[in-house]
Enzyme design. Structure first.
Site, PDB file in Angstrom:
ATOM      1  N   CYS A 193      -1.070  -3.203   9.251  1.00  0.00           N
ATOM      2  CA  CYS A 193      -2.268  -2.942  10.054  1.00  0.00           C
ATOM      3  C   CYS A 193      -2.014  -3.217  11.533  1.00  0.00           C
ATOM      4  O   CYS A 193      -2.508  -2.493  12.401  1.00  0.00           O
ATOM      5  CB  CYS A 193      -3.437  -3.794   9.565  1.00  0.00           C
ATOM      6  SG  CYS A 193      -3.943  -3.449   7.878  1.00  0.00           S
ATOM      7  N   ARG A 205      -6.751   2.217   3.598  1.00  0.00           N
ATOM      8  CA  ARG A 205      -6.486   2.930   4.847  1.00  0.00           C
ATOM      9  C   ARG A 205      -7.074   4.336   4.717  1.00  0.00           C
ATOM     10  O   ARG A 205      -6.557   5.160   3.969  1.00  0.00           O
ATOM     11  CB  ARG A 205      -4.988   3.035   5.108  1.00  0.00           C
ATOM     12  CG  ARG A 205      -4.290   1.718   5.195  1.00  0.00           C
ATOM     13  CD  ARG A 205      -2.807   1.884   5.553  1.00  0.00           C
ATOM     14  NE  ARG A 205      -2.108   0.666   5.193  1.00  0.00           N
ATOM     15  CZ  ARG A 205      -2.186  -0.471   5.869  1.00  0.00           C
ATOM     16  NH1 ARG A 205      -2.934  -0.537   6.953  1.00  0.00           N
ATOM     17  NH2 ARG A 205      -1.524  -1.536   5.477  1.00  0.00           N
TER      18      ARG A 205
END
Length: 213
Positions: free
Chosen positions: A49, A126
């Site tokens: 991330c 995601r």
């Protein structure tokens, strides 16, 4: 018996929301008239991330040039988001200029289908939702937890959709800005014959023709 949640699909209106973020309380409707790239990440202070946020930050100006607003989201708190974006700035020298939603109650995540129990019961997957300037979902892209996104591809998809809207056309595989686009196929036998003979387009065959835009 639980009521099934209807998740947005391509060409559906994007569900509006009101949520706390690193820029204060925001609503999707605040950005009507702009394109929005809403993307979720599993958690702050995690390796993949972090690389994604650095990559989004480095390309933020490219999204702005295309009149598109980036909005990040995870189930972490606003203080966690603030600490993380400050940490990213300190380590990588890039500023996170877009808001990051703190979706602690998962209300936005539930509206957009961002919790996949097979991946995690609590962390958002995601996902990327490209929403046009009229508030319509135009593209949805999901990624697994262990695969970071390609920002070039998200920008390519955004520009392709905007170009298609402006020129009433479609995009071929691997289209990049500046490439020829695909024009709609003829709808009658006579139009098909005329298309092949017209000289107006690059005609591969009657059903597949391209033009420059």
């Amino acid at each position: 018996m639980e009521t099934a949640i209807s998740l947005p699909r391509i060409n559906d209106p994007a569900p509006d929301f009101e949520a706390k973020s690193t820029h204060g309380v925001i609503r999707l409707s605040d950005y009507k008239g702009k394109w929005v790239v809403l993307f979720s990440h599993p958690a702050d202070f995690t390796p993949v991330c972090t690389t994604e946020f650095v990559a989004f930050a480095e390309r933020a100006a490219d999204f702005e040039q295309r009149q598109a607003q980036l909005i990040g989201l995870s189930v972490d708190s606003v203080p966690a988001h603030i600490a993380w974006v400050r940490d990213i700035e300190r380590h990588f020298g890039v500023r996170i200029t877009f808001p990051v939603i703190a979706d602690l109650d998962m209300k936005v995540a539930q509206k957009y289908g961002l919790i996949h129990p097979g991946a995690s019961e609590t962390a958002t997957v995601r996902a990327v939702f490209i929403i046009d300037d009229k508030g319509i979902v135009r593209a949805i892209i999901y990624y697994p937890m262990n695969l970071g996104r390609n920002i070039d591809e998200i920008l390519r998809a955004l520009e392709a959709l905007q170009t298609a809207d402006a020129n009433a056309c479609s995009m071929p595989a691997n289209w990049r800005p500046g490439d020829k686009v695909v024009v709609p196929p003829p709808q009658t036998v006579a139009d098909a014959a005329a298309r092949v003979q017209s000289g107006e387009y690059e005609v591969i065959d009657w059903y597949l023709s391209k033009k420059a835009v």
